[in-house]
Design a protein around this motif. Structure first.
Motif, PDB file in Angstrom:
ATOM      1  N   PRO A  24      38.395  -2.984  28.666  1.00  0.00           N
ATOM      2  CA  PRO A  24      38.570  -1.824  29.545  1.00  0.00           C
ATOM      3  C   PRO A  24      39.713  -0.936  29.067  1.00  0.00           C
ATOM      4  O   PRO A  24      40.588  -1.381  28.330  1.00  0.00           O
TER       5      PRO A  24
ATOM      6  N   VAL B 282      31.318  -3.211  28.718  1.00  0.00           N
ATOM      7  CA  VAL B 282      32.717  -2.948  28.411  1.00  0.00           C
ATOM      8  C   VAL B 282      33.323  -4.233  27.863  1.00  0.00           C
ATOM      9  O   VAL B 282      33.384  -5.249  28.556  1.00  0.00           O
TER      10      VAL B 282
ATOM     11  N   GLY C 156      40.092   1.566  24.639  1.00  0.00           N
ATOM     12  CA  GLY C 156      38.963   0.872  25.248  1.00  0.00           C
ATOM     13  C   GLY C 156      37.884   0.607  24.217  1.00  0.00           C
ATOM     14  O   GLY C 156      37.775   1.307  23.203  1.00  0.00           O
TER      15      GLY C 156
END
Length: 182
Positions: A156, A153, A167
């Motif tokens: 986020p 990631v 994201g």
């Protein structure tokens, strides 16, 4: 579309055949009509089933994951399917059966992939990513969850000021995805 072009051509023919002395206004109108006809001739209207993609995302896998990645994406996204798969044969510079070239659709968009026999000095870069406009928060969260599984990631899910929810993730195959809530 053909009717419009035909009508404009007829109008130009009538104007050009007319013995009436043309003034500057008529000449400007004639040039404007000709410009309109030229623009309409360049305009190609396709039915969705007739659309041919000239630009497609091509994913080159150096770790022999082309088929796994393709199947993952086709299962994850709606309106997706595998279109064509060509495999390497037994005398290939790579393991027999690996993907030489595959074509698939992800949510109506054309993608291609292959397992690359030579190992290159490059791989996927997050600088080039797939950008997805999600219809609702549920779709956004589901895609983000699946794509980030065993991935990385980079941003986020959050409100970053340019979107109510956004994201960015690099999936387990190294492919970068930006997910945005419309």
């Amino acid at each position: 579309m053909k009717k419009i072009i035909s009508l404009l051509i007829i109008a130009l023919s009538i104007l050009s055949c007319n013995d009436v002395k043309r003034d500057n206004t008529s000449e400007r109108e004639l040039k404007a009509l000709q410009s309109e006809i030229d623009s309409l001739k360049r305009l190609k209207v396709n039915k969705p089933s007739e659309i041919t993609e000239q630009i497609a995302t091509f994913l080159t896998f150096q770790d022999n994951n082309a088929e796994k990645a393709m199947n993952f994406y086709v299962e994850l996204f709606n309106n997706s399917e595998i279109v064509n798969v060509k495999r390497w044969g037994k005398d290939a510079p790579i393991e027999e059966g690996k993907i030489m070239h595959a074509t698939f659709i992800i949510d109506g968009n054309l993608f291609m992939c292959s397992d690359s026999p030579p190992i290159h000095d490059w791989d996927f870069s997050p600088a080039v990513s797939n950008y997805i406009e999600c219809e609702d928060e549920n779709e956004l969260e589901q895609l983000f969850s699946k794509l980030s599984e065993n991935g990385n990631v980079t941003m986020p899910l959050n409100n970053y000021g340019f979107s109510q929810k956004f994201g960015w993730v690099i999936d387990k195959f190294g492919v970068s995805w930006q997910l945005n809530l419309k």
